[in-house]
Scaffold this motif. Sequence first.
Motif, PDB file in Angstrom:
ATOM      1  N   LEU A   1       0.822  -1.205   0.000  1.00 64.73           N
ATOM      2  CA  LEU A   1       0.000   0.000   0.000  1.00 64.73           C
ATOM      3  C   LEU A   1       0.861   1.261   0.000  1.00 64.73           C
ATOM      4  CD1 LEU A   1      -2.939   1.030   0.278  1.00 64.73           C
ATOM      5  CD2 LEU A   1      -2.594   0.969   2.726  1.00 64.73           C
TER       6      LEU A   1
ATOM      7  N   ILE B   1      -8.701   0.326  -1.805  1.00 64.78           N
ATOM      8  CA  ILE B   1      -7.698  -0.375  -0.993  1.00 64.78           C
ATOM      9  C   ILE B   1      -8.144  -1.799  -0.734  1.00 64.78           C
ATOM     10  CG2 ILE B   1      -6.682  -0.462   1.312  1.00 64.78           C
ATOM     11  CD1 ILE B   1      -6.560   2.593   1.251  1.00 64.78           C
TER      12      ILE B   1
ATOM     13  N   ILE C   1      -2.917   3.247  -6.384  1.00 65.26           N
ATOM     14  CA  ILE C   1      -4.207   3.057  -5.715  1.00 65.26           C
ATOM     15  C   ILE C   1      -5.079   4.300  -5.830  1.00 65.26           C
ATOM     16  CG2 ILE C   1      -5.268   2.719  -3.447  1.00 65.26           C
ATOM     17  CD1 ILE C   1      -2.939   0.816  -2.842  1.00 65.26           C
TER      18      ILE C   1
END
Length: 190
Positions: free
Chosen positions: A99, A151, A106
């Motif tokens: 992430l 996410i 993203i």
Amino acid sequence: MSDSHDPVAEQWEKLRRLSRSAGQDAKGTAASDGLSPTPVPPRTPYNPRRRRGRKPEKMKTRYDGRMDRSYRDPGQFGDLVQREIRRNGWNRNFAVGTLKGNWAGIVGEDVARHTWVVMYKEKERQLHIECDSTAWATNLRLMQTMILQTIAKKVGGDVVAELRIYGPRPPSWRKGRYHVKGRGPRDTYG
């Protein structure tokens, strides 16, 4: 009785012809009787880069039909890494690293230019994001549900439960060892 039908004599005669034809082949003349052995190709010199042996055409299988992954075939490197991640319980840590490393993928390039991931609190499953202006922080707060859905799709639904979005940090006015305690300047960053 004639000795024209003697099998031992016939064998000796064949051997004499073979030895004569082998001697003639070595000198460079061809044998015409058809009994000469096939010529041996010259041996190639040793090359250490040349692979020895053949690759198997089909993978061996175990008694239950699964592929036999022996010690000679460790498999793909990515599969090995994924197996170690699962075995050691690093799934969430790996997802958070993905992430942080792929933040632009993203949220998009233009949003990632003005925002960045500051930290991740594992107990609360909070992702702390800092923006370079208060306008971007407000826009990110409005897009919070969409970012959480993205996410969840990319790294997993159990990784991030909440986003904490902050605006820019004001500079610190506390400089030096001898500073005056108090509230400091006010009404500067309104």
